[in-house]
Design a protein around this motif. Structure first.
Motif, mmCIF file in Angstrom:
data_model
loop_
_atom_site.group_PDB
_atom_site.id
_atom_site.type_symbol
_atom_site.label_atom_id
_atom_site.label_comp_id
_atom_site.label_asym_id
_atom_site.label_seq_id
_atom_site.Cartn_x
_atom_site.Cartn_y
_atom_site.Cartn_z
ATOM 1 N N HIS A 1 -1.683 -3.191 14.068
ATOM 2 C CA HIS A 1 -1.088 -2.068 13.413
ATOM 3 C C HIS A 1 -1.716 -0.739 13.935
ATOM 4 O O HIS A 1 -2.698 -0.275 13.727
ATOM 5 C CB HIS A 1 -1.431 -2.091 11.610
ATOM 6 C CG HIS A 1 -1.142 -0.890 11.031
ATOM 7 N ND1 HIS A 1 0.322 -0.765 10.602
ATOM 8 C CD2 HIS A 1 -1.662 0.297 10.652
ATOM 9 C CE1 HIS A 1 0.266 0.558 10.206
ATOM 10 N NE2 HIS A 1 -1.002 1.222 10.172
ATOM 11 N N TYR B 1 3.756 5.994 -0.683
ATOM 12 C CA TYR B 1 2.447 6.804 -0.717
ATOM 13 C C TYR B 1 2.171 7.829 -1.909
ATOM 14 O O TYR B 1 1.574 8.850 -1.373
ATOM 15 C CB TYR B 1 2.289 7.348 0.624
ATOM 16 C CG TYR B 1 2.068 6.247 1.825
ATOM 17 C CD1 TYR B 1 0.523 5.318 1.668
ATOM 18 C CD2 TYR B 1 2.905 5.955 2.453
ATOM 19 C CE1 TYR B 1 0.652 4.352 2.222
ATOM 20 C CE2 TYR B 1 2.720 4.855 3.301
ATOM 21 C CZ TYR B 1 1.721 3.996 3.232
ATOM 22 O OH TYR B 1 1.578 3.061 4.205
ATOM 23 N N GLU C 1 5.812 -4.998 8.957
ATOM 24 C CA GLU C 1 5.526 -5.020 7.381
ATOM 25 C C GLU C 1 5.519 -3.388 6.981
ATOM 26 O O GLU C 1 4.231 -2.774 6.923
ATOM 27 C CB GLU C 1 3.989 -5.613 7.067
ATOM 28 C CG GLU C 1 2.972 -5.303 8.153
ATOM 29 C CD GLU C 1 1.537 -5.992 7.479
ATOM 30 O OE1 GLU C 1 1.714 -6.954 6.986
ATOM 31 O OE2 GLU C 1 0.612 -5.214 7.801
ATOM 32 N N PRO C 2 6.613 -2.861 7.191
ATOM 33 C CA PRO C 2 6.702 -1.338 6.897
ATOM 34 C C PRO C 2 6.318 -1.051 5.264
ATOM 35 O O PRO C 2 6.824 -1.951 4.443
ATOM 36 C CB PRO C 2 8.041 -0.761 7.284
ATOM 37 C CG PRO C 2 8.841 -2.272 7.179
ATOM 38 C CD PRO C 2 7.869 -3.347 7.634
ATOM 39 N N GLY C 3 5.747 0.122 5.033
ATOM 40 C CA GLY C 3 5.940 0.452 3.888
ATOM 41 C C GLY C 3 6.599 1.555 3.476
ATOM 42 O O GLY C 3 7.653 1.719 2.675
ATOM 43 N N SER C 4 6.358 2.682 4.184
ATOM 44 C CA SER C 4 7.329 3.939 4.236
ATOM 45 C C SER C 4 8.629 3.855 4.499
ATOM 46 O O SER C 4 9.369 4.557 3.573
ATOM 47 C CB SER C 4 6.751 5.173 5.354
ATOM 48 O OG SER C 4 5.443 5.524 5.010
ATOM 49 N N GLY D 1 2.873 -1.906 10.224
ATOM 50 C CA GLY D 1 3.753 -0.853 9.545
ATOM 51 C C GLY D 1 4.029 0.265 10.434
ATOM 52 O O GLY D 1 3.598 0.132 11.654
ATOM 53 N N GLY D 2 4.573 1.228 9.893
ATOM 54 C CA GLY D 2 4.589 2.562 10.769
ATOM 55 C C GLY D 2 5.957 2.547 11.443
ATOM 56 O O GLY D 2 6.258 3.570 12.171
ATOM 57 N N LYS E 1 0.599 -1.169 0.098
ATOM 58 C CA LYS E 1 -0.022 0.017 0.019
ATOM 59 C C LYS E 1 0.901 1.016 -0.074
ATOM 60 O O LYS E 1 0.386 2.177 -0.486
ATOM 61 C CB LYS E 1 -1.033 0.054 1.263
ATOM 62 C CG LYS E 1 -0.312 0.164 2.522
ATOM 63 C CD LYS E 1 -1.330 -0.087 3.714
ATOM 64 C CE LYS E 1 -1.194 -1.681 3.934
ATOM 65 N NZ LYS E 1 -2.601 -1.997 4.734
HETATM 66 C C1 PLP Z 1 -2.159 -2.938 8.338
HETATM 67 C C2 PLP Z 1 -1.128 -2.268 7.699
HETATM 68 N N1 PLP Z 1 0.275 -2.719 7.478
HETATM 69 C C3 PLP Z 1 1.180 -2.047 7.057
HETATM 70 C C4 PLP Z 1 1.055 -0.697 6.855
HETATM 71 C C5 PLP Z 1 2.253 0.222 6.237
HETATM 72 O O1 PLP Z 1 2.356 1.350 6.974
HETATM 73 P P1 PLP Z 1 3.742 2.295 6.866
HETATM 74 O O2 PLP Z 1 3.944 2.474 5.404
HETATM 75 O O3 PLP Z 1 3.482 3.423 7.560
HETATM 76 O O4 PLP Z 1 5.027 1.561 7.172
HETATM 77 C C6 PLP Z 1 -0.281 0.083 6.713
HETATM 78 C C7 PLP Z 1 -0.562 1.338 6.536
HETATM 79 O O5 PLP Z 1 -1.413 2.002 6.633
HETATM 80 C C8 PLP Z 1 -1.192 -0.762 7.342
HETATM 81 O O6 PLP Z 1 -2.583 -0.299 7.295
#
Ligand code: PLP
Length: 380
Positions: free
Chosen positions: A172, A340, A239-242, A207-208, A43
């Protein structure tokens, strides 16, 4: 060597390959030292041209929809961890075919799909998302623990024993946070769900975790993870995205016009904050621009408001001071525009989507995609 903007089209999201590798190396070091599995959340970062490199370092990827799960399966060539607030019955069979782990958001959802998932031709590890009712997220839009949040099950709705077949918990609640926020969050997770952690094989801490931000204390995170693994004898998944795309690239743009709007100089750009950088308006935050600072008040520096190219009144960002006056045709480069952004862009107002490219480690620019009328038309 800095990248050469003159070789890149405008507008374009351009990722610097060496910066991505630097992030991935760091994440892999944390992964190895802590024993956690770190997977990328599509995401936030789903630039699949980079998946072969991502896969060299990380343990896989997590999806929040059938489309993301399929992209992981096809482009990362592995099975996805999946979580969504609800699954569509007509998509579930296909979703299972791409998944190694599926997390359910409610007991209703688990009860609806458990026979399917347990009767599937291979084992899929199932979990439920919990809501520890604690988050240090200032913007409600990004806070999964607001009162009435639909995301995750609160402890009062779970009994003493997890349903047969549930072998993971997923939480999360972080957003661009450090390990100390995680530590304070763990107090609530363990207080409310500690007994259930003894019943599962894995805990996904969502994530986060902004591990690639300067100043993040990796040793502290590693010690938290090790303690959890030892106390509960479980696998820890992050499971980070950012953190993957953090400061790995830019959005290039060009000044199309400069107007005097009742005393304010506005540079109209060939990009839109609403369509191409939506988080700047949603969060909101002011993105950095190369060679510019926040408006310098009482100083002679040329100062401009950046105007987006849609007719949304609020599609602007201000104000920025530059060393010398801007001219029509000048490049304006927005920093940190990889996570994002591509995943959230729209063609609102019919604006074209920025191209996508990579500044390769050998200092060559590779254009991956450009978008035209068909992309716009396909969406409506
Ligand atoms: C369930 C879940 N996992 C992982 C993430 C990824 O978070 P981030 O990109 O802040 O690390 C999100 C972001 O909204 C999320 O909702």
């Amino acid at each position: 060597m800095p990248i050469d903007i003159s070789k890149i089209p405008s507008p374009c999201y351009v990722l610097e390959e060496r910066l991505l590798r630097r992030n991935l190396e760091l994440l892999n070091r944390v992964q190895t030292a802590s024993g956690a599995s770190i997977i990328v959340a599509l995401k936030g970062f789903s630039m699949y041209a980079t998946f072969p490199m991502v896969k060299q370092y990380l343990s896989g990827a997590t999806a929040s929809s059938l489309n993301e799960a399929r992209l992981i399966f096809e482009e990362m060539k592995c099975k996805a961890h999946v979580y969504a607030p609800a699954y569509k019955p007509q998509e579930f069979d296909e979703l299972m075919s791409y998944s190694s782990h599926i997390t359910f958001n409610s007991l209703n959802q688990w009860n609806q799909f458990k026979d399917k998932v347990q009767g599937f031709e291979r084992k899929i590890s199932c979990g439920i998302r919990i809501n520890p009712q604690y988050a240090e997220v200032e913007t409600d839009m990004y806070n999964p623990c607001i009162v009435g949040s639909r995301l995750g099950i609160t402890r009062d709705l779970l009994g003493e024993k997890l349903p047969e077949g549930i072998e993971g918990l997923h939480s999360h609640t972080l957003c661009e946070n450090d390990s100390y926020t995680l530590e304070r969050t763990l107090v609530h997770i363990e207080e409310k769900f500690g007994d259930l952690l003894h019943q599962v094989k894995w805990l996904n801490l969502g994530g986060g975790h902004l591990m690639t931000r300067e100043g993040y204390n990796h040793e502290h995170l590693i010690s938290l993870i090790k303690r959890l693994r030892e106390t509960y004898n479980i696998e820890i998944i992050l499971e980070p995205g950012s953190a993957i795309g953090w400061q790995t690239g830019y959005l290039t743009s060009t000044v199309l016009d400069i107007i005097d709007a009742q005393g304010i100089d506005v540079a109209i750009l060939d990009v839109s904050f609403a369509a191409h950088m939506p988080d700047t308006l949603e969060m909101p935050y002011k993105p950095r621009i190369w060679g510019a600072t926040d408006a310098v008040v009482g100083n002679e520096k040329p100062t401009y408001r950046m105007g987006g190219m849609t007719c949304l009144a609020g599609d602007f960002m201000g104000d920025y001071s530059f060393e010398k006056p801007l001219s029509i045709g000048d490049s304006v480069v927005f920093d940190d525009m990889i996570h994002y952004t591509m995943v959230k862009t729209t063609t609102f107002n019919g604006v074209g989507l920025p191209s996508i490219g990579i500044w390769k480690e050998n200092d060559e620019f590779q254009l991956l995609k450009s978008f035209g009328f068909e992309t716009y038309k396909d969406r409506i």
